[in-house]
Design a protein around this motif. Structure first.
Motif, short mmCIF file in Angstrom:
data_model
loop_
_atom_site.label_atom_id
_atom_site.label_comp_id
_atom_site.label_asym_id
_atom_site.label_seq_id
_atom_site.Cartn_x
_atom_site.Cartn_y
_atom_site.Cartn_z
N ARG A 98 -94.48 -23.29 6.31
CA ARG A 98 -93.60 -23.99 7.32
C ARG A 98 -92.22 -23.15 6.76
NH1 ARG A 98 -94.77 -30.07 8.35
NH2 ARG A 98 -97.09 -30.02 8.38
N TRP A 130 -91.55 -32.91 5.69
CA TRP A 130 -92.11 -34.21 5.07
C TRP A 130 -93.37 -34.54 5.14
CZ3 TRP A 130 -87.89 -38.33 7.38
CH2 TRP A 130 -86.94 -38.22 6.92
N THR A 131 -94.05 -33.87 6.30
CA THR A 131 -95.52 -34.11 6.52
C THR A 131 -96.39 -33.00 5.91
OG1 THR A 131 -95.52 -33.23 8.62
CG2 THR A 131 -95.33 -35.69 8.44
N SER A 186 -82.03 -35.74 4.69
CA SER A 186 -83.25 -34.83 4.40
C SER A 186 -82.67 -33.78 3.70
CB SER A 186 -84.04 -34.65 5.77
OG SER A 186 -83.12 -33.71 6.43
N THR A 190 -88.95 -31.34 8.84
CA THR A 190 -90.56 -30.61 9.10
C THR A 190 -91.28 -30.52 7.93
OG1 THR A 190 -89.62 -28.38 9.04
CG2 THR A 190 -89.78 -29.29 11.08
N ASP A 208 -98.95 -25.85 4.23
CA ASP A 208 -100.31 -26.76 4.76
C ASP A 208 -101.31 -25.94 4.20
OD1 ASP A 208 -98.79 -28.74 5.84
OD2 ASP A 208 -98.66 -27.71 7.75
N ASP A 261 -98.32 -30.65 3.27
CA ASP A 261 -99.53 -30.95 2.03
C ASP A 261 -98.94 -30.62 0.93
OD1 ASP A 261 -101.78 -31.37 4.04
OD2 ASP A 261 -102.11 -29.34 4.18
#
Length: 321
Positions: free
Chosen positions: A157, A113-114, A103, A111, A144, A116
């Motif tokens: 993030r 990866w998900t 990663s 954190t 996000d 937006d």
């Protein structure tokens, strides 16, 4: 989980990197392996530093070799330690370490990866949001989006963003970080989250800051910069163009601490870029290319009393001259 590099001592990281290089030598014998093992088990910081170096090195010097060097040492050491202590659980930790290493070189922490919107190492991104606002993401950043009929919210993030908001009288525009919430008051501003601190630069309009835990509030006007944590807001000072110069693939430094500049450069290069604590407060002026971080480091070395030390192509540190 391995500690972040910034929470490990420079000395421990440098020692771990030197051990990594020495153990990859095919001539590394049992005595050197025993010395390395004793060093690793001497202190928790040594173990954390070793795991960090291992993660970084996996990208450029894979440990799955021909059974010699660091790969052999790791397998022999880990086999003894895991069988003695935690068996399968230890092997799962190794798997997690490999995943974390992957990663890291993918360019975004797990954190991200998900998220937006996210960027990798050296990557920037520009996008127009649904309300017409303009958003730029710096390298290794993730955000996000939460736009509703009541409000427009960006959740940063990690990393940095530059925002130019579109007018919408019905819906306020917020940017959230772990340290607090910022409300844009018709503006262009930059937000950078670093560890436990958020830095805000306002270039047009104004931004109101509200800290996450103490609830302290402050309106930051155009031309001002401020750092804040979840508990409090620092004093305002002149805004720095560095917060927006990166969209042009350069970093403008105006009396910037060297540590801050190196931290920014680190998001634009693969591998570890560290620095000795003694050079961290050195003041930097100038414009530095983000597309050629080696050239940026050479410019710094020519202008400051520092020495750029390259232990390997992927492990670079800045030391006092």
């Amino acid at each position: 989980m391995t500690q972040p590099a910034q929470k490990l001592s420079h000395a421990s990281l440098q020692e771990a990197a030197h051990w990594f290089v020495r153990l990859q030598d095919e001539q590394a014998g049992p005595q050197l392996q025993q010395q390395w093992q004793a060093w690793v088990e001497q202190h928790g910081d040594h173990q954390a530093a070793w795991h960090y170096v291992q993660r970084v090195g996996q990208r450029f010097a894979p440990l799955q070799g021909d059974g010699s060097g660091a790969g052999r040492v790791l397998r022999e050491h880990d086999a003894r330690r895991f069988s003695r202590r935690s068996g399968l659980k230890g092997l799962l930790v190794l798997g997690a370490s490999s995943l974390l290493g992957w990663s890291t070189w993918r360019g975004t922490p797990l954190t991200g990866w998900t998220a937006d919107l996210a960027t990798g190492i050296g990557e920037t991104r520009e996008t127009r949001l649904a309300d017409g606002s303009q958003l730029w993401l710096g390298a290794q950043s993730a955000v996000d989006l939460d736009f509703t009929s009541l409000a427009r919210v960006l959740r940063l993030r990690f990393g940095e963003i530059l925002v130019e908001t579109a007018h919408d009288a019905r819906r306020p525009f917020f940017v959230d970080t772990e340290q607090g919430r910022m409300q844009a008051l018709g503006t262009r501003f930059a937000v950078c989250q670093q560890g436990e601190t958020t830095r805000l630069d306002v270039y047009a309009g104004a931004v109101e800051v509200c800290t996450a835990r103490s609830g302290e509030r402050c309106v930051v006007q155009a031309g001002q910069q401020v750092d804040f944590t979840a508990l409090g807001i620092g004093s305002t000072r002149p805004a720095q163009s560095a917060g927006e110069s990166w969209i042009h693939r350069r970093l403008n430094a105006e009396d910037m601490p060297l540590a801050q500049l190196l931290q920014a450069l680190g998001r634009y290069r693969h591998g570890h870029l560290g620095w000795h604590p003694a050079v961290a407060p050195l003041s930097v002026m100038g414009a530095f290319p983000l597309d050629d971080t080696d050239r940026a480091l050479a410019l710094l070395q020519a202008a400051l009393p520092i020495r750029v030390q390259r232990l390997t192509p992927w492990w670079v540190t800045v030391e006092p001259a």
